[in-house]
Design an enzyme around this catalytic site. Structure first.
Site, mmCIF file in Angstrom:
data_model
loop_
_atom_site.group_PDB
_atom_site.id
_atom_site.type_symbol
_atom_site.label_atom_id
_atom_site.label_comp_id
_atom_site.label_asym_id
_atom_site.label_seq_id
_atom_site.Cartn_x
_atom_site.Cartn_y
_atom_site.Cartn_z
ATOM 1 C CG ASN A 11 1.254 5.824 -7.731
ATOM 2 O OD1 ASN A 11 1.583 4.677 -8.669
ATOM 3 N ND2 ASN A 11 2.372 6.385 -7.423
ATOM 4 C CD1 TRP A 12 -3.923 1.492 -8.617
ATOM 5 C CD2 TRP A 12 -3.610 -0.171 -9.928
ATOM 6 N NE1 TRP A 12 -5.143 1.293 -8.418
ATOM 7 C CE2 TRP A 12 -5.232 -0.069 -9.339
ATOM 8 C CE3 TRP A 12 -3.651 -1.480 -10.625
ATOM 9 C CZ2 TRP A 12 -6.281 -0.675 -9.857
ATOM 10 C CZ3 TRP A 12 -4.606 -2.296 -11.093
ATOM 11 C CH2 TRP A 12 -5.982 -2.058 -10.539
ATOM 12 C CE LYS A 13 2.709 4.722 -4.158
ATOM 13 N NZ LYS A 13 3.057 5.031 -2.687
ATOM 14 C CG HIS A 98 5.802 8.926 -6.345
ATOM 15 N ND1 HIS A 98 6.508 8.399 -5.491
ATOM 16 C CD2 HIS A 98 4.534 8.835 -6.033
ATOM 17 C CE1 HIS A 98 5.515 8.249 -4.234
ATOM 18 N NE2 HIS A 98 4.540 8.471 -4.625
ATOM 19 C CD GLU A 100 6.458 5.197 -3.422
ATOM 20 O OE1 GLU A 100 6.210 4.667 -4.419
ATOM 21 O OE2 GLU A 100 6.151 5.195 -2.348
ATOM 22 C CD GLU A 168 2.378 11.596 -3.706
ATOM 23 O OE1 GLU A 168 1.170 11.014 -3.183
ATOM 24 O OE2 GLU A 168 3.443 10.966 -3.975
ATOM 25 N N GLY A 174 2.091 5.921 2.758
ATOM 26 C CA GLY A 174 2.085 4.462 3.188
ATOM 27 C C GLY A 174 2.532 4.127 4.804
ATOM 28 C CB SER A 213 -1.839 8.079 4.977
ATOM 29 O OG SER A 213 -0.576 7.424 4.937
ATOM 30 N N GLY A 234 -2.257 6.287 -3.149
ATOM 31 C CA GLY A 234 -1.470 4.820 -3.139
ATOM 32 C C GLY A 234 -2.353 3.604 -2.666
ATOM 33 N N GLY A 235 -2.133 3.221 -1.670
ATOM 34 C CA GLY A 235 -2.487 1.741 -1.307
ATOM 35 C C GLY A 235 -4.070 1.844 -1.220
HETATM 36 P P1 13P Z 1 -0.482 5.902 0.119
HETATM 37 O O1 13P Z 1 -1.714 6.809 -0.166
HETATM 38 O O2 13P Z 1 -0.231 4.434 -0.107
HETATM 39 O O3 13P Z 1 0.243 6.633 1.238
HETATM 40 O O4 13P Z 1 0.491 6.501 -1.093
HETATM 41 C C1 13P Z 1 0.642 7.753 -1.661
HETATM 42 C C2 13P Z 1 1.422 7.758 -2.886
HETATM 43 O O5 13P Z 1 2.392 7.639 -2.901
HETATM 44 C C3 13P Z 1 0.710 8.244 -4.112
HETATM 45 O O6 13P Z 1 1.674 8.398 -4.979
#
Ligand code: 13P
Length: 253
Positions: A11-13, A98, A100, A168, A174, A213, A234-235
């Site tokens: 997920n590149w957000k 998600h 977020e 999640e 993050g 993470s 994510g990251g």
């Molecule tokens: P991180 O891997 O950066 O913690 O993010 C997880 C995430 O929100 C994937 O949707």
């Protein structure tokens, strides 16, 4: 029980410009060199890049997904994207619910359920996210929160083919923090039992991803937990080398 084929989704957000194609191409290169990888791998870039990535990856096994869709098919919703538009751009899946979006946009499980239904209508697989906040965890509410979100977010007609659940924990996103493998095992077993109860065999076959993470250094341990059928990353999905370091835990041998 039949082994479920894991999914490792990135997920590149709100990250990525056209030049980020280099990372997608590099990841596709790893996949073509390792056709024996026993997992599906997907990138969910921002919607501005879906068409470019899907076109460039038409000969690759690397899948492309969106990060959100509107519950309605079309209409006067400035700035929103319909599921059919994502499919038209070449996506085969979309993340919904998600944390977020639940936080930044006040999305309720009822809305998430409508978005997942819209995804199915457009022929997309819905990746439905659930997870507790730090406060909820500290007050011992994790399993209740996950059950409530799951019950509220799963649309009618959800099957193992058209739906994936991503657990999640919000506090792990993050932050570099992760639950212990025992905690992940308990929560994923709980989700599995809820899915079995609601959907029978389809629930038994539905993939449950862990997200929060996930890094190359902890992926093998987390992916080795029972009922963890892949990762939502994510990251660490932004760089092909890191993402491959996670996906490659599913190389045979
Ligand atoms: P991180 O891997 O950066 O913690 O993010 C997880 C995430 O929100 C994937 O949707």
């Amino acid at each position: 029980m039949k082994q479920l084929r894991p999914l490792v989704a990135g997920n590149w957000k709100m990250n990525g410009l056209q030049a980020s194609w280099d990372e997608a191409e590099r990841l596709a290169g790893f996949l073509s060199e390792h056709a024996s990888l026993a997992a599906d791998v997907m990138l969910c870039p921002p919607s501005t890049l879906i068409s470019q990535f899907a076109t460039g990856l038409s000969d690759s096994s690397l899948l492309v997904g969106g990060q959100d869709c509107h519950p309605e098919v079309s209409g006067a919703h400035t700035g929103d994207i319909a599921a059919e538009m994502l499919a038209d751009a070449g996506a085969t899946a979309v993340i919904v619910g998600h944390s977020e979006r639940r936080t930044d946009h006040g999305e309720t499980s009822e809305l998430v359920r409508a978005k997942a239904a819209a995804a199915h209508w457009a022929g997309l697989m819905a990746i439905i996210c659930v997870g507790e906040t730090e406060t909820e965890r500290k007050s011992g509410e994790t399993l209740n929160i996950v059950s409530t979100q799951l019950a509220g977010s799963l649309p009618d007609g959800a099957t193992a083919a058209n739906t994936v659940i991503a657990y999640e924990p919000v506090w792990a996103i993050g932050t570099g923090l992760t639950p212990t493998p025992d905690d992940v095992a308990e929560i994923h077993a709980h989700i599995r039992s809820e899915l079995n109860g609601k959907l029978g065999e389809e629930g038994a076959q539905m993939r449950i991803l862990y997200g929060g993470s996930v890094k190359p250094g902890n992926a093998a341990e987390l992916m080795g937990v029972a009922n963890v059928n892949g990762a939502l990353v994510g990251g660490a999905s932004l760089k092909a080398d890191d993402f491959w370091g996670i996906a490659s835990v599913y190389l045979p041998g």
